[in-house]
Motif scaffolding. Structure first.
Motif, PDB file in Angstrom:
ATOM      1  N   CYS A 102      47.842   7.535  80.119  1.00 12.11           N
ATOM      2  CA  CYS A 102      47.446   6.475  81.044  1.00 12.11           C
ATOM      3  C   CYS A 102      48.375   5.270  80.859  1.00 12.11           C
ATOM      4  CB  CYS A 102      46.001   6.082  80.742  1.00 12.11           C
ATOM      5  SG  CYS A 102      45.405   4.690  81.697  1.00 12.11           S
ATOM      6  N   HIS A 104      47.649   2.260  81.098  1.00 16.58           N
ATOM      7  CA  HIS A 104      46.993   1.079  80.516  1.00 16.58           C
ATOM      8  C   HIS A 104      47.290   1.043  79.016  1.00 16.58           C
ATOM      9  CE1 HIS A 104      43.160  -1.131  79.164  1.00 16.58           C
ATOM     10  NE2 HIS A 104      44.080  -2.019  79.479  1.00 16.58           N
ATOM     11  N   LEU A 105      46.612   1.889  78.236  1.00 13.99           N
ATOM     12  CA  LEU A 105      46.849   1.890  76.782  1.00 13.99           C
ATOM     13  C   LEU A 105      47.189   3.278  76.249  1.00 13.99           C
ATOM     14  CD1 LEU A 105      44.092  -0.625  75.601  1.00 13.99           C
ATOM     15  CD2 LEU A 105      46.541  -1.044  75.814  1.00 13.99           C
ATOM     16  N   GLY A 106      47.534   4.192  77.131  1.00 11.63           N
ATOM     17  CA  GLY A 106      48.049   5.485  76.667  1.00 11.63           C
ATOM     18  C   GLY A 106      47.021   6.573  76.431  1.00 11.63           C
ATOM     19  N   CYS A 107      45.775   6.391  76.851  1.00 11.64           N
ATOM     20  CA  CYS A 107      44.775   7.461  76.678  1.00 11.64           C
ATOM     21  C   CYS A 107      45.154   8.669  77.541  1.00 11.64           C
ATOM     22  CB  CYS A 107      43.401   6.978  77.124  1.00 11.64           C
ATOM     23  SG  CYS A 107      42.595   5.919  75.922  1.00 11.64           S
ATOM     24  N   CYS A 120      40.741   8.093  83.847  1.00  5.77           N
ATOM     25  CA  CYS A 120      40.958   7.828  82.430  1.00  5.77           C
ATOM     26  C   CYS A 120      39.611   7.487  81.797  1.00  5.77           C
ATOM     27  CB  CYS A 120      41.944   6.673  82.257  1.00  5.77           C
ATOM     28  SG  CYS A 120      42.243   6.337  80.513  1.00  5.77           S
ATOM     29  N   CYS A 122      38.930   6.131  78.953  1.00  2.44           N
ATOM     30  CA  CYS A 122      38.891   4.983  78.030  1.00  2.44           C
ATOM     31  C   CYS A 122      38.380   3.707  78.687  1.00  2.44           C
ATOM     32  CB  CYS A 122      40.269   4.757  77.414  1.00  2.44           C
ATOM     33  SG  CYS A 122      40.724   6.105  76.309  1.00  2.44           S
ATOM     34  N   HIS A 123      38.988   3.303  79.805  1.00  2.00           N
ATOM     35  CA  HIS A 123      38.561   2.045  80.433  1.00  2.00           C
ATOM     36  C   HIS A 123      38.372   2.198  81.939  1.00  2.00           C
ATOM     37  CE1 HIS A 123      41.103   1.134  76.862  1.00  2.00           C
ATOM     38  NE2 HIS A 123      40.016   0.485  76.523  1.00  2.00           N
ATOM     39  N   GLY A 124      38.345   3.438  82.394  1.00  2.00           N
ATOM     40  CA  GLY A 124      37.968   3.701  83.785  1.00  2.00           C
ATOM     41  C   GLY A 124      39.056   3.609  84.838  1.00  2.00           C
ATOM     42  N   SER A 125      40.311   3.585  84.457  1.00  2.00           N
ATOM     43  CA  SER A 125      41.357   3.567  85.489  1.00  2.00           C
ATOM     44  C   SER A 125      41.327   4.860  86.293  1.00  2.00           C
ATOM     45  CB  SER A 125      42.738   3.419  84.847  1.00  2.00           C
ATOM     46  OG  SER A 125      42.930   2.115  84.386  1.00  2.00           O
ATOM     47  N   PRO A 137      41.869  -0.906  84.770  1.00  2.00           N
ATOM     48  CA  PRO A 137      42.881  -1.934  84.493  1.00  2.00           C
ATOM     49  C   PRO A 137      44.335  -1.438  84.374  1.00  2.00           C
ATOM     50  CG  PRO A 137      41.794  -1.277  82.468  1.00  2.00           C
ATOM     51  CD  PRO A 137      41.147  -0.498  83.566  1.00  2.00           C
TER      52      PRO A 137
HETATM   53 FE1  FES Z   1      43.338   4.319  80.472  1.00  2.00          FE
HETATM   54 FE2  FES Z   1      42.661   1.985  79.423  1.00  2.00          FE
HETATM   55  S1  FES Z   1      43.827   3.560  78.542  1.00  2.00           S
HETATM   56  S2  FES Z   1      42.187   2.773  81.358  1.00  2.00           S
END
Ligand code: FES
Length: 169
Positions: A102, A104-107, A120, A122-125, A137
């Protein structure tokens, strides 16, 4: 007197032999050490393209996660690393490959078939099938791998290699 001259000649001859051997030994030991100390280390580089399997095994318009092995050369060490990609085949010879991380932070995200989006956890992207951000995000679209098709084989480069290719051209 003659004995003295003979002895001096022998001493010079022995000194010459010892000096010569010392020079050869110093060069044999010093040259590799100098090369090691004064030449810059080789950059880690990858083989560039990784085989991602047969394109015929990828269904049309349904994202498929594929596993691949990337080979990295680090001076004399060769290291193999597992990687993955989300591959979307839009027609017989048209493929897009996304990095599985992802933006955002790589999930690791996944394809949600009912909603037809990449999600994603982790934070819903959320991302569209073309990698566009549908919900944050995540700050940017999914990263794409350069793609090459040879016969029925699909080859993927790394995003870093793509940047290196751009820098070298
Ligand atoms: Fe995917 Fe934060 S790592 S939305």
């Amino acid at each position: 007197m003659n004995d003295n001259k003979h002895s001096t000649n022998r001493r010079r001859w022995l000194f010459g032999i010892i000096s010569g051997l010392t020079g050869i030994l110093s060069a044999a030991i010093g040259a590799p050490a100098a090369i090691y100390l004064f030449t810059p280390p080789k950059r880690t580089r990858s083989s560039g393209w990784a085989d991602a399997g047969s394109i015929n095994e990828i269904p049309l318009k349904t994202p498929q996660r594929v596993e691949l092995q990337r080979v990295h050369f680090d001076a004399w060490k060769i290291r193999s690393e597992s990687d993955a990609a989300w591959v979307v085949r839009t027609d017989a010879q048209q493929v897009t490959a996304f990095s599985p991380r992802c933006t955002h932070l790589g999930c690791a995200y996944h394809w949600e078939p009912r909603a037809e989006v990449f999600e994603c956890p982790c934070h819903g992207s959320k991302f569209s099938i073309t990698g566009k951000v549908l919900a944050g995000p995540a700050p940017r679209p999914l990263d794409q791998y350069p793609v090459r098709i040879e016969g029925d084989r699909l080859w993927l480069a790394d995003t870093d290699d793509a940047n290196a290719d751009t820098r070298n051209s």
